[in-house]
Scaffold this active site. Structure first.
Site, PDB file in Angstrom:
ATOM      1  N   ILE A 182      25.343 -36.879 -11.403  1.00 17.41           N
ATOM      2  CA  ILE A 182      26.527 -36.580 -12.221  1.00 17.41           C
ATOM      3  C   ILE A 182      26.853 -35.088 -12.261  1.00 17.41           C
ATOM      4  O   ILE A 182      27.935 -34.710 -12.706  1.00 17.41           O
ATOM      5  CB  ILE A 182      26.397 -37.129 -13.666  1.00 17.41           C
ATOM      6  N   HIS A 195      11.991 -39.136  -8.354  1.00 15.37           N
ATOM      7  CA  HIS A 195      13.299 -39.230  -7.722  1.00 15.37           C
ATOM      8  C   HIS A 195      13.424 -38.193  -6.625  1.00 15.37           C
ATOM      9  O   HIS A 195      12.903 -37.098  -6.728  1.00 15.37           O
ATOM     10  CB  HIS A 195      14.433 -39.071  -8.740  1.00 15.37           C
ATOM     11  N   GLU A 213      13.286 -32.292 -14.120  1.00 15.38           N
ATOM     12  CA  GLU A 213      13.970 -32.429 -15.410  1.00 15.38           C
ATOM     13  C   GLU A 213      13.858 -33.828 -16.005  1.00 15.38           C
ATOM     14  O   GLU A 213      13.980 -33.988 -17.211  1.00 15.38           O
ATOM     15  CB  GLU A 213      15.445 -32.043 -15.254  1.00 15.38           C
ATOM     16  N   VAL A 214      13.670 -34.837 -15.153  1.00 13.86           N
ATOM     17  CA  VAL A 214      13.502 -36.213 -15.623  1.00 13.86           C
ATOM     18  C   VAL A 214      12.149 -36.698 -15.123  1.00 13.86           C
ATOM     19  O   VAL A 214      11.875 -36.655 -13.924  1.00 13.86           O
ATOM     20  CB  VAL A 214      14.634 -37.127 -15.105  1.00 13.86           C
ATOM     21  N   ASN A 255      11.375 -32.640  -6.937  1.00  9.16           N
ATOM     22  CA  ASN A 255      10.926 -31.655  -7.914  1.00  9.16           C
ATOM     23  C   ASN A 255       9.805 -32.300  -8.721  1.00  9.16           C
ATOM     24  O   ASN A 255       9.962 -33.411  -9.218  1.00  9.16           O
ATOM     25  CB  ASN A 255      12.072 -31.251  -8.845  1.00  9.16           C
TER      26      ASN A 255
END
Length: 115
Positions: free
Chosen positions: A31, A100, A95-96, A87
């Site tokens: 997004i 992923h 960040e999550v 990451n």
């Protein structure tokens, strides 16, 4: 995990623009894209990061990589190249906390790390 953003996307609780779905993975557009093409590829099963996934389930790790490769191909990135990024952890910029891969391309991406 009900509080995990990507688990909620996989469950359909949060809408996403899906690019590809398999029995074990889901690929959807970021997004807040960082390149002309920016697709996230996640496992449907929750793993915190690529290291824990690779150690626990090598076959699912392969599924994730295969989906990323198919996304790169269907997005037209093979001819000029693309970047695949995982990451991991705070220093890696994760960040999550759900494994992923970022499939990035469609334009020159510049240096790997800016200092």
């Amino acid at each position: 995990m009900t509080d995990c953003l990507f688990c909620r996307i996989v469950a359909g609780d949060i809408p996403a623009t899906v690019v590809r779905e398999t029995d074990t993975t889901l690929a959807f557009r970021d997004i807040d894209p960082k390149a002309a093409v920016h697709v996230l590829v996640v496992t449907k099963e929750h793993f915190v990061d690529i290291a824990s996934l690779a150690q626990a389930d090598p076959e699912l790790t392969g599924d994730l990589m295969e989906t990323a490769a198919v996304v790169a191909e269907t997005e037209g990135l093979l001819a000029d190249g693309f970047r695949l990024i995982f990451n991991t952890g705070a220093y890696g910029g994760q960040e999550v906390d759900h494994v992923h891969a970022h499939v990035l391309g469609g334009e020159p991406l510049g240096p790997m790390v800016c200092k």
